[in-house]
Design a protein around this motif. Structure first.
Motif, PDB file in Angstrom:
ATOM      1  N   ARG A   5       0.803  -1.143   0.017  1.00 41.20           N
ATOM      2  CA  ARG A   5       0.059   0.022  -0.089  1.00 41.20           C
ATOM      3  C   ARG A   5       0.890   1.303  -0.099  1.00 41.20           C
ATOM      4  O   ARG A   5       2.151   1.260   0.394  1.00 41.20           O
ATOM      5  CB  ARG A   5      -0.936  -0.129   1.093  1.00 41.20           C
ATOM      6  CG  ARG A   5      -1.943  -1.121   1.313  1.00 41.20           C
ATOM      7  CD  ARG A   5      -3.107  -0.751   2.190  1.00 41.20           C
ATOM      8  NE  ARG A   5      -3.990  -1.537   2.338  1.00 41.20           N
ATOM      9  CZ  ARG A   5      -5.314  -1.305   2.227  1.00 41.20           C
ATOM     10  NH1 ARG A   5      -5.857  -0.122   2.104  1.00 41.20           N
ATOM     11  NH2 ARG A   5      -6.445  -2.112   2.165  1.00 41.20           N
ATOM     12  N   SER A  23      -4.203  -6.891   6.927  1.00 40.19           N
ATOM     13  CA  SER A  23      -5.542  -6.322   6.628  1.00 40.19           C
ATOM     14  C   SER A  23      -6.046  -6.048   8.053  1.00 40.19           C
ATOM     15  O   SER A  23      -7.488  -5.434   8.094  1.00 40.19           O
ATOM     16  CB  SER A  23      -6.335  -7.280   5.863  1.00 40.19           C
ATOM     17  OG  SER A  23      -6.487  -8.484   6.549  1.00 40.19           O
ATOM     18  N   ASP A 102      -5.561   4.521   0.054  1.00 43.39           N
ATOM     19  CA  ASP A 102      -6.782   3.652   0.196  1.00 43.39           C
ATOM     20  C   ASP A 102      -6.951   3.232   1.348  1.00 43.39           C
ATOM     21  O   ASP A 102      -6.361   2.165   1.939  1.00 43.39           O
ATOM     22  CB  ASP A 102      -6.673   2.766  -0.942  1.00 43.39           C
ATOM     23  CG  ASP A 102      -8.013   2.196  -1.139  1.00 43.39           C
ATOM     24  OD1 ASP A 102      -8.960   2.363  -0.091  1.00 43.39           O
ATOM     25  OD2 ASP A 102      -8.228   1.038  -1.771  1.00 43.39           O
ATOM     26  N   ASN A 104      -9.273   1.933   2.817  1.00 45.63           N
ATOM     27  CA  ASN A 104     -10.350   1.029   2.826  1.00 45.63           C
ATOM     28  C   ASN A 104      -9.920  -0.443   2.918  1.00 45.63           C
ATOM     29  O   ASN A 104      -8.807  -0.816   2.688  1.00 45.63           O
ATOM     30  CB  ASN A 104     -11.358   1.124   1.633  1.00 45.63           C
ATOM     31  CG  ASN A 104     -12.234   2.310   1.490  1.00 45.63           C
ATOM     32  OD1 ASN A 104     -12.760   2.547   2.312  1.00 45.63           O
ATOM     33  ND2 ASN A 104     -11.904   3.067   0.531  1.00 45.63           N
ATOM     34  N   GLY A 105     -10.663  -1.471   3.392  1.00 46.73           N
ATOM     35  CA  GLY A 105     -10.283  -2.730   3.542  1.00 46.73           C
ATOM     36  C   GLY A 105      -9.549  -3.301   4.751  1.00 46.73           C
ATOM     37  O   GLY A 105      -9.320  -4.386   4.918  1.00 46.73           O
ATOM     38  N   GLU A 107      -9.748  -4.235   8.835  1.00 50.58           N
ATOM     39  CA  GLU A 107     -10.721  -4.649   9.816  1.00 50.58           C
ATOM     40  C   GLU A 107      -9.832  -4.442  11.402  1.00 50.58           C
ATOM     41  O   GLU A 107      -8.877  -4.674  11.235  1.00 50.58           O
ATOM     42  CB  GLU A 107     -10.935  -6.184   9.654  1.00 50.58           C
ATOM     43  CG  GLU A 107     -11.728  -6.798  10.977  1.00 50.58           C
ATOM     44  CD  GLU A 107     -11.755  -8.135  10.656  1.00 50.58           C
ATOM     45  OE1 GLU A 107     -12.652  -8.888  11.661  1.00 50.58           O
ATOM     46  OE2 GLU A 107     -11.190  -8.898   9.899  1.00 50.58           O
TER      47      GLU A 107
END
Length: 151
Positions: A5, A23, A102, A104-105, A107
């Motif tokens: 990322r 993640s 980004d 997002n994604g 948890e």
């Protein structure tokens, strides 16, 4: 699952590419993180060696006897938290979710210093999330005791 990322500070002067980005991440409610972020540190722990900085180097402040924080010297964006004392957390860097291009994604699977969380905010989906008090963090990691304004 880990992936690569990218991210940056608010003004873009400091950028990074991180590999081995998991993640799953967590939230810290300690007073230092709250003051540094203005809320809570919602972060992802990545191996320090997997981060490549581009553009300007982050400015760094030793924020306690055992940890440092990095930020952009131009816009002030918080970029990382890193334990500098040998122990369980040494060798990793906590990147705030908000600095990823980004965000997002991810948890959120745990929260620490939960007994210091202000009652003015709460996070949805807390069922099954591991919650640790300050004392539980101190007992688990040892290095988290001392060096901060709460002691």
């Amino acid at each position: 699952m880990s992936e690569q990322r990218t991210g940056r500070c608010m003004c873009g002067a400091v950028r990074f590419t991180a590999t081995d980005v998991p993640s799953k991440g967590g939230i810290c409610h300690c007073e230092m993180c709250r003051r540094w972020t203005g809320s809570a540190l919602i972060g992802i722990t990545v191996p320090t060696g997997s981060i490549t900085w581009q553009g300007e180097a982050p400015s760094v402040i030793q924020s306690s006897d055992w940890a440092e924080r990095g930020f952009c010297g131009k816009c002030g964006s918080g970029l990382f938290f890193r334990v500098t004392l040998q122990g369980d957390w040494f060798g990793n860097t906590e990147l705030p979710v908000g600095v990823f291009d980004d965000p997002n994604g991810f948890e959120i699977t745990n929260e620490i210093y939960i007994d210091h969380k202000p009652d003015s905010y709460a996070y949805a989906g807390m069922d099954g999330r591991r919650l640790l008090t300050r004392q539980e963090c101190v007992e688990k990691f040892g290095v988290l005791d001392g060096g901060g304004p709460e002691d």
